[in-house]
Design a protein around this motif. Structure first.
Motif, PDB file in Angstrom:
ATOM      1  N   ARG A   1     -62.600  65.094 -30.394  1.00 49.67           N
ATOM      2  CA  ARG A   1     -63.049  65.300 -31.767  1.00 49.67           C
ATOM      3  C   ARG A   1     -64.531  64.999 -31.872  1.00 49.67           C
ATOM      4  O   ARG A   1     -65.103  64.307 -31.028  1.00 49.67           O
ATOM      5  N   SER A   2     -65.147  65.512 -32.939  1.00 52.45           N
ATOM      6  CA  SER A   2     -66.552  65.210 -33.175  1.00 52.45           C
ATOM      7  C   SER A   2     -66.708  63.769 -33.632  1.00 52.45           C
ATOM      8  O   SER A   2     -65.740  63.127 -34.062  1.00 52.45           O
ATOM      9  N   ALA A   3     -67.937  63.264 -33.552  1.00 50.88           N
ATOM     10  CA  ALA A   3     -68.190  61.873 -33.940  1.00 50.88           C
ATOM     11  C   ALA A   3     -67.853  61.647 -35.408  1.00 50.88           C
ATOM     12  O   ALA A   3     -67.280  60.601 -35.768  1.00 50.88           O
ATOM     13  N   ASP A   4     -68.180  62.607 -36.273  1.00 51.64           N
ATOM     14  CA  ASP A   4     -67.874  62.458 -37.697  1.00 51.64           C
ATOM     15  C   ASP A   4     -66.375  62.411 -37.940  1.00 51.64           C
ATOM     16  O   ASP A   4     -65.895  61.619 -38.767  1.00 51.64           O
ATOM     17  N   ASP A   5     -65.616  63.240 -37.218  1.00 53.08           N
ATOM     18  CA  ASP A   5     -64.165  63.239 -37.394  1.00 53.08           C
ATOM     19  C   ASP A   5     -63.543  61.942 -36.905  1.00 53.08           C
ATOM     20  O   ASP A   5     -62.588  61.427 -37.512  1.00 53.08           O
ATOM     21  N   VAL A   6     -64.067  61.404 -35.829  1.00 55.31           N
ATOM     22  CA  VAL A   6     -63.550  60.133 -35.310  1.00 55.31           C
ATOM     23  C   VAL A   6     -63.736  59.029 -36.343  1.00 55.31           C
ATOM     24  O   VAL A   6     -62.820  58.241 -36.625  1.00 55.31           O
TER      25      VAL A   6
END
Length: 419
Positions: A324-329
């Motif tokens: 996942r992307s950093a924002d989603d994490v």
């Protein structure tokens, strides 16, 4: 110009007048807005062009003044003013706030040139002689008449110059923008090119008269049709960017509203509502979104004493294991911590007692206001990362459906059932 009743001119002129009526209140409130002033000037001159070009109007002007063809300099003056208004609007529209002074200088020059051409057109008409009334073919009928010939050529040169400048400015600006604005500029450029075709036909018909040939149909029929078509196309070009911008903003607000609904439902029981701003069926989407975000913040504040940084760290580690992307994490970790806190809040609140903002603090206010207990003010800010930003709220709302959040919610519910 061959429409004996003038409906082809009166109908679009009336439509533009209605549009101008919707802009007048805004101009009254913001008289210093140069772009808004330019729009109103353009609408006013275009209305004048449509009404003055109608055959009944020209006949009435000639009859009332008692001067054959007195309507001609009025029509040519309004056409010149309309051409200048187009350039003025593009100047103010394409310049940012940091270029306001430069735009103002170019606008003054454009206004001065336009005014000079209008004065010259009227002076040349007064110096000339037009004893025979011509309502549809004055350009070709008086193509060789001293002073009237120069008047006709002057207004056509001004019209052509405005078309060339407008096409150049729009085409250059269109390379720098995207979306609805780019499409609108393409239509405006097409409108200018049609206007240039109108000028070519007019010049051709006048040149044919000088060569003792009759090409009057180019001026009276085809040029007039091109003028109406160019006005329609350019008008759509000016409207399209504004319309597309408003539709995009409207769509974005509704999308954010539905994207935030899962987060709102998650916190629904923890919310405290003193006033329901979005109760009516006709409530605007802006108020609905504002109410929804306010409710969500109230809910986050209510459960904030039960936010556990350790739960968030565990969720962060689990979320990182998936691609996942950093924002989603981060959003998943925040959502998991929040879902866990909601379950704990529901277990520990006193039965039958309001534990919203008013119940816990004795007053309603945003996080950080004096008078709220320390953990209540600060805990959600020290544990969560996203909730104070609209995009963060949307990501957190989407993250509520992830497997990580579901597992943390189930674990909290299982722990609750064991007690």
């Amino acid at each position: 110009m061959n429409d004996p009743h003038g409906l082809a001119f009166y109908v679009p002129g009336t439509f533009l007048a209605l549009i101008l009526g919707t802009r007048i209140p805004a101009l009254w409130r913001h008289p210093q807005d140069r772009l808004l002033r330019s729009v109103c000037v353009l609408l006013t001159t275009s209305i004048g062009v449509f009404f003055s070009c109608a055959v009944p109007t020209m006949a009435a002007v000639n009859r009332l003044t008692g001067v054959p063809n007195a309507a001609a300099p009025i029509v040519y003056s309004l056409l010149t003013a309309f051409s200048g208004a187009n350039i003025l609007l593009i100047i103010h529209w394409s310049r940012g706030p940091d270029e306001a002074d430069r735009a103002a200088r170019w606008a003054r020059r454009c206004t001065a040139v336009t005014a000079a051409v209008i004065v010259a057109v009227n002076v040349l008409f007064l110096l000339g002689d037009t004893p025979v009334e011509r309502l549809t073919d004055l350009d070709t009928y008086y193509a060789s008449t001293p002073f009237i010939r120069e008047m006709i050529l002057l207004y056509l040169l001004a019209h052509t110059t405005a078309g060339v400048i407008g096409s150049f400015l729009c085409a250059r600006w269109a390379r720098e923008v995207h979306g609805g604005l780019k499409a609108g500029l393409a239509l405006i450029t097409l409108g200018y090119l049609l206007n240039l075709s109108y000028d070519v036909l007019k010049f051709s018909a006048i040149g044919a008269r000088w060569a003792h040939r009759d090409w009057d149909q180019l001026s009276t029929r085809y040029a007039a049709a091109l003028a109406s078509l160019s006005a329609l196309v350019a008008g759509l070009g000016f409207v399209l960017p504004l319309l597309s911008q408003r539709l995009a903003a409207y769509w974005d607000m509704w999308r954010r509203f539905y994207q935030l609904r899962p987060l709102w439902r998650e916190l629904r029981e923890a919310m405290h509502r003193s006033i329901d701003l979005a109760a009516g069926p006709c409530t605007s989407i802006e108020i609905r979104v504002t109410q929804l975000e306010s409710d969500i913040h109230d809910g986050i504040l209510a459960v904030s004493p039960h936010l556990d940084a350790r739960q968030r760290e565990r969720a962060l580690e689990e979320a990182r294991r998936s691609s996942r992307s950093a924002d989603d994490v981060v959003a998943i970790a925040d959502a998991a911590a929040l879902a866990h806190a909601v379950v704990v809040w529901g277990r520990e609140r006193p039965a039958g007692k309001d534990t919203g903002l008013a119940g816990q603090a004795g007053q309603v206010g945003p996080a950080g206001l004096p008078g709220l207990p320390g953990p209540f003010r600060q805990n959600h800010r020290s544990v969560l990362t996203l909730p104070d930003h609209p995009a963060g709220l949307v990501r957190m709302s989407r993250a509520l459906s992830s497997d990580v959040v579901k597992s943390f919610r189930d674990a909290a519910a299982l722990e609750d059932s064991r007690r």
